[in-house]
Design a protein around this motif. Structure first.
Motif: not given
Lengths: 182, 606
Positions: B142-153
Motif C-alpha cells: 500500500v505504498v505511496n511515492r511521495g508528495p510534491t510542493f508548488s505555490g504554497g501547497k
C-alpha cells in the motif's frame, strides 16, 4: 485370509470411501443465505466462552471430495488466487498458515467471503451462490491441512508452487498465530 | 586494467568539471560535451528539495557539496521520526524552506517537521482518512511515492483515489478531488507532478483490468482540466492533429481500439503510476504507461496500444505529440512507467534534446524528446527475452523461445515481471555524465492461465516464480555512461535494490538496501565510503537539502515493503513461491534479515 474375507474387506473399504463422494444433487437455491452463529474471538464475558451454534453444514462440505474439488476450481475462477496466490498471499493475507484474522472455522470463512472484511476483503454477497461460497471456504480450509486427507484435492497440473492439499501438513488455526518464519 | 581505466577517466572528468561544465571536452573517445539538463527544467541549486525527482528534468542531482567523498565517512544521525505505519516506505521526504514533509504509506498521513528547531519537531499532521478497503485492490503493498510542493501547497494522492492539496504552512486541506474508483480496482500510488498551474496525476491497477489515464487538475481549484486515457478511441486518448509519432507502427486511427480484441481495451491497463517529467521550453510532459491487462498475452492479440510505452503531451491541452512503445504486445508485465531524465546532449555531432529512460525490459533508451525517435537502446542487465531494438522500426525484437504459454511452464525468463529495473528512480550527475542506476538481477518461470475479468478483482492469468539472475546476487547498483551507452562501474547487492538514489556535487551517491543499509558510494569509482544500518529494509527515495543552519542534510525513509518486500510487509507465507505474484520465491530469506518498519532518518556531518 480366505478369498471371501478378502472380498468382504474390499467391499467394506469401498463403501467406507463413499462418504468423501457423498453429494446432494439439489443444492440450496442460489439466493439462500445460510445462517451460522459463530464468533470471531475466543473471549466472552463469563467462564463459558462465546455462544455459538452451527448447523453441521460445514462438516458436510469439509469432508467431501466433490465440494473441495469444486472449491479448488472456484478459488481460481472467482480470482481468489489473484490476492491470496496459491495460499502464500499477496495483496491479501496468506491462507496456508495458522494466522486467522477473522476466524479459521469454515463458518467464519463463509462469513468473511460473504460480508467482506475492513482492510480489503471484498464482499461477495449476491455475487457467488451460497453453496459455492461453502465450497470455496472448504477448499480454503484444505490449504492449511484442516480437512480429512482422503477428501482433500491432489496436485494440479500447473506450475507446482507447494505440496498439494492432500499432502499439506496440518496447521490448525491459532489465535494470534503467525506465518512460519521459513 | 579496468580500475586503471576508470581512474584515468575520473581524473579527466574531474579536470573537465573544474574547467567548465558544459563546454568541457568529454572523456577520451566519447561523443561530444557533457550532457546536461535544460536550465528551464533544472534550475540552479537553492538548497531545497521540493519534488521527489528534484526538478522537472528528474535528475535527482543536488548541487550541494558540503558532504564530499572525503568527509562522508563522518556522517551522523541528526534526527529520526516514526511515520507510525509499518508498510513499505517508498516516498521521498521533501523540503521547502525550513519545513520537511513526510508522507506515510496507506493511510497516507502527511507530517510537517520544523527543521528550524532542535530535533525537527512535528508542526502538524494531516490525515485524509482514505477508505480502508482500498488496501484490497493495491497489487503490491500500500505504498505511496511521495508528495510534491508548488505555490504554497503540498499535493499528493491517496490510495483510495483522491488527490489532495494541503496548505504547506497550516496543514489545512485546500481541496480534495476524487478521481479513482476502488470498485473497479483503481488506486493511486504515484507522486504527482506540478507544472505551471496543473497537477498531473495517474492511476494504478494494471493487475485489476483498470483502464489507465493521466489527468491534469487545476492547482487552485482541484477541478479536472483534461483526462488522457491510455487505451480506447483517439478522442479519449487525446490524439488529434498534433499527434506525430516517429514510427509507422504508432500511426493510424483509433489504434487504442484496433490493436485489441473487441472491447478488451476497456480492461486494457496502461495505468500511469510512475514518473512524469516536464520540458518548459517545449511545454511537453513525458510519462509512461503500464502493462496491458491481463498478463496472459494470448488473451489480447495485437500491439495493445498505448500500453508499455511513453507519451509526450502538450501540458495545456493534454494532446498527444508522440508515442513510442517500449514493449509492443507486452508478454511479461513490463510497465513502461520508469523515470525519464531530460538532457540536452550531442548525438553524432548534432545537439539533440533527449530523454534517457532505463526501462523494465532491460534497455536504457535515449530518445529524441522532440520527435520520439529512439537514438539508442543498450542493455544494462541480463536479458534473454529480446535480441535488441530495431532502430528503423523502433520495435523490440522478442525471442520466440521465451514467450510465455498457456499450460506450459517457460523457464528462466530474464528479466522478470518486475523488470531489470522497476519504479525506483535513478539519478544523473552532470559532473560525471553518468546515470546512477539502482536495479534488480532476477529471472523467472511463467505459466499462463486463463484470466477471468471480475471488476475490482485481479486480472492477471499467470503463475509466476522469480529466481536470482546470473551470478546469484539479486541487486545491482551501477553507473551508466549516457553518451557511450555502457556500464562504467557496478556494485552488487544480495537483495534487489528497490530504493531510489541521489547524487550530489560532492560526487557522493546515496541509496539503500533491503537489509536496511543506507550507503554512500563514490560517484566516480563506486567505492563504498560510508554505510549506516537503519531499523528496517530501505525501499525509499533519498533526498538532500540545506537546513536552516546552512548545513547539508541527507534524508531517507526506512521501512521495507513494496512488491519486492511484500513477503515481510504483508506477512506472506514463504512456502508458496507464487505468493506476491511470484516475488516471494526469490525473497524467502528477507524474513531472516529484516522486519517491518517506518522511520525517517536524517544525517549530517558532525
Amino acid at each position: 485370509m480366505s478369498a471371501l474375507a478378502r472380498l468382504l474387506l474390499l467391499v467394506l473399504l469401498a463403501f467406507a470411501g463413499c462418504q468423501r463422494e457423498e453429494r446432494s444433487f439439489r443444492a440450496d437455491p442460489v439466493a439462500t443465505e445460510s445462517i451460522e452463529k459463530v464468533a470471531l474471538v475466543p473471549l466472552s464475558p463469563g467462564p463459558s466462552g462465546p455462544v455459538t451454534d452451527t448447523s453441521g453444514k460445514g462438516k458436510e462440505y469439509e469432508n467431501n471430495a466433490y465440494h473441495l474439488a469444486q472449491g479448488k476450481t472456484l478459488y481460481k475462477w472467482m480470482n481468489c488466487n489473484g490476492c491470496h496466490a496459491n495460499g502464500g498471499g499477496g495483496s491479501g493475507p496468506a491462507l496456508i498458515d495458522d494466522l486467522w484474522i477473522y476466524g479459521g472455522s469454515i463458518e467464519n470463512i463463509v462469513q468473511t467471503i460473504r460480508e467482506g472484511r475492513p482492510n480489503g476483503m471484498p464482499s461477495f454477497r449476491g455475487k457467488i451462490p451460497d453453496d459455492q461460497i461453502w465450497q470455496i471456504a472448504g477448499f480454503v480450509r484444505s490449504m492449511s491441512g484442516n480437512v480429512p486427507k482422503d477428501a482433500a484435492p491432489g496436485r494440479d497440473d500447473a506450475l507446482h508452487p507447494r505440496p498439494a492439499e492432500n499432502r499439506t501438513p496440518e496447521f490448525p488455526p491459532v489465535s494470534g498465530g503467525a506465518p512460519p518464519p521459513r | 586494467m579496468r580500475s586503471a581505466k576508470i581512474a584515468f577517466a575520473s581524473l579527466v572528468a574531474l579536470f573537465a568539471s573544474f574547467a567548465c561544465l558544459t563546454l568541457a571536452p568529454a572523456q577520451p573517445g566519447s561523443p561530444g560535451p557533457m550532457p546536461a539538463p535544460p536550465a528551464s527544467a533544472a534550475p540552479a541549486e537553492d538548497g531545497q528539495w521540493t519534488m521527489p525527482a528534484k526538478n522537472h528534468a528528474s535528475t535527482r542531482y543536488s548541487g550541494l557539496a558540503e558532504i564530499t567523498t572525503e568527509n562522508v565517512k563522518n556522517l551522523q544521525v541528526a534526527f529520526t521520526f516514526s511515520t507510525g505505519v509499518n508498510r513499505g516506505q517508498e516516498a521521498a521526504p521533501i523540503v521547502v524552506g525550513s519545513t520537511m514533509y513526510v508522507l506515510s504509506p496507506y493511510p497516507n498521513i502527511l507530517y510537517a517537521l520544523d527543521l528550524a528547531k532542535p530535533g525537527a519537531p512535528l508542526k502538524w499532521q494531516y490525515n485524509p482518512k482514505p477508505e480502508a478497503a482500498a488496501q484490497g485492490v493495491a497489487c503490491c503493498d500500500v505504498v505511496n511515492r511521495g508528495p510534491t510542493f508548488s505555490g504554497g501547497k503540498i499535493f499528493y494522492n491517496t490510495l483510495d483515489g483522491n488527490v489532495v492539496a494541503v496548505d504547506a504552512e497550516s496543514g489545512q486541506e485546500a481541496w480534495k478531488t476524487k478521481v479513482g474508483n476502488i470498485n473497479i480496482g483503481e488506486t493511486m500510488t504515484m507522486a504527482p507532478l506540478v507544472a505551471k498551474d496543473k497537477v498531473l496525476v495517474g492511476n494504478s491497477g494494471g493487475e485489476y483490468g483498470v483502464r489507465g489515464w493521466l489527468k491534469a487538475l487545476d492547482a487552485n481549484s482541484g477541478k479536472v482540466v483534461w483526462t488522457a486515457y491510455s487505451t480506447g478511441p483517439d478522442k479519449e486518448v487525446l490524439i488529434g492533429a498534433s499527434y506525430k509519432p516517429f514510427y509507422d507502427s504508432d500511426k493510424g486511427q483509433d489504434l487504442g481500439v484496433k490493436t485489441w480484441p473487441p472491447d478488451a481495451w476497456q480492461q486494457g491497463g496502461g495505468t500511469v503510476w510512475g514518473w512524469i517529467s516536464y520540458d518548459p521550453d517545449l511545454n511537453l510532459v513525458y510519462y509512461g504507461t503500464g502493462n496491458p491487462g491481463p498478463w496472459n498475452s494470448d488473451q489480447r492479440p495485437g500491439d495493445n496500444k498505448f500500453t508499455s510505452g511513453i507519451f509526450a503531451r502538450d501540458l495545456d491541452t493534454g494532446e498527444a505529440r508522440w508515442f513510442y512503445q517500449f514493449s509492443p504486445h507486452d508478454l511479461y508485465d513490463w510497465d513502461g512507467v520508469n523515470e525519464q531524465i531530460l538532457l540536452d546532449m550531442e548525438w553524432n555531432g548534432q545537439p539533440r534534446k533527449v530523454l534517457v529512460r532505463p526501462e523494465r525490459n532491460g534497455y536504457v533508451y535515449v530518445i529524441d524528446r522532440v520527435t520520439g525517435e529512439v537514438l539508442s537502446a543498450n542493455v544494462f542487465g541480463p536479458v534473454n527475452t529480446s535480441t535488441g531494438v530495431d532502430l528503423k522500426t523502433g520495435r523490440l525484437q522478442y525471442v520466440e523461445a521465451k514467450k510465455p504459454q498457456m499450460g506450459r511452464v517457460v523457464r528462466d525468463i530474464c528479466p522478470t515481471a518486475s523488470g531489470a529495473k522497476d519504479w525506483n528512480p535513478s539519478a544523473y550527475s552532470p559532473r560525471t555524465g553518468w546515470l546512477y542506476l539502482p536495479h534488480a538481477n532476477l529471472c523467472m518461470d511463467v505459466e499462463h492461465s486463463s484470466a477471468n475479468y471480475i471488476a475490482g478483482t485481479p486480472y492477471v492469468g499467470a503463475e509466476v516464480r522469480f529466481k536470482p539472475g546470473p551470478g546469484g546476487h539479486r541487486g545491482v547498483f551501477q553507473a551508466w555512461d549516457v553518451r557511450q551507452g555502457k556500464t562504467v562501474w557496478s556494485s552488487t547487492e544480495n537483495f534487489p535494490v528497490w530504493s531510489g538514489t541521489v547524487v550530489t556535487a560532492g560526487d557522493v551517491v546515496f541509496y539503500g538496501t533491503m537489509e536496511g543499509w543506507f550507503k554512500a558510494l563514490h560517484a566516480r569509482t563506486g567505492e563504498l565510503l560510508w554505510q549506516f544500518k537503519t531499523s528496517s529494509g530501505i525501499i525509499g527515495q533519498p533526498t538532500t537539502y540545506r537546513g536552516p543552519d546552512g548545513r547539508q542534510y541527507v534524508a531517507i525513509l526506512s521501512g521495507v515493503g513494496g512488491w519486492a518486500g511484500a513477503v515481510v510487509a504483508g506477512d506472506l507465507d514463504v512456502r508458496d513461491g507464487t505468493a506476491a505474484l511470484g516475488f516471494v520465491n526469490v525473497m524467502r530469506d528477507l524474513k531472516d534479515v529484516t522486519t517491518k518498519g517506518g522511520t525517517l532518518y536524517v544525517f549530517r556531518l558532525p
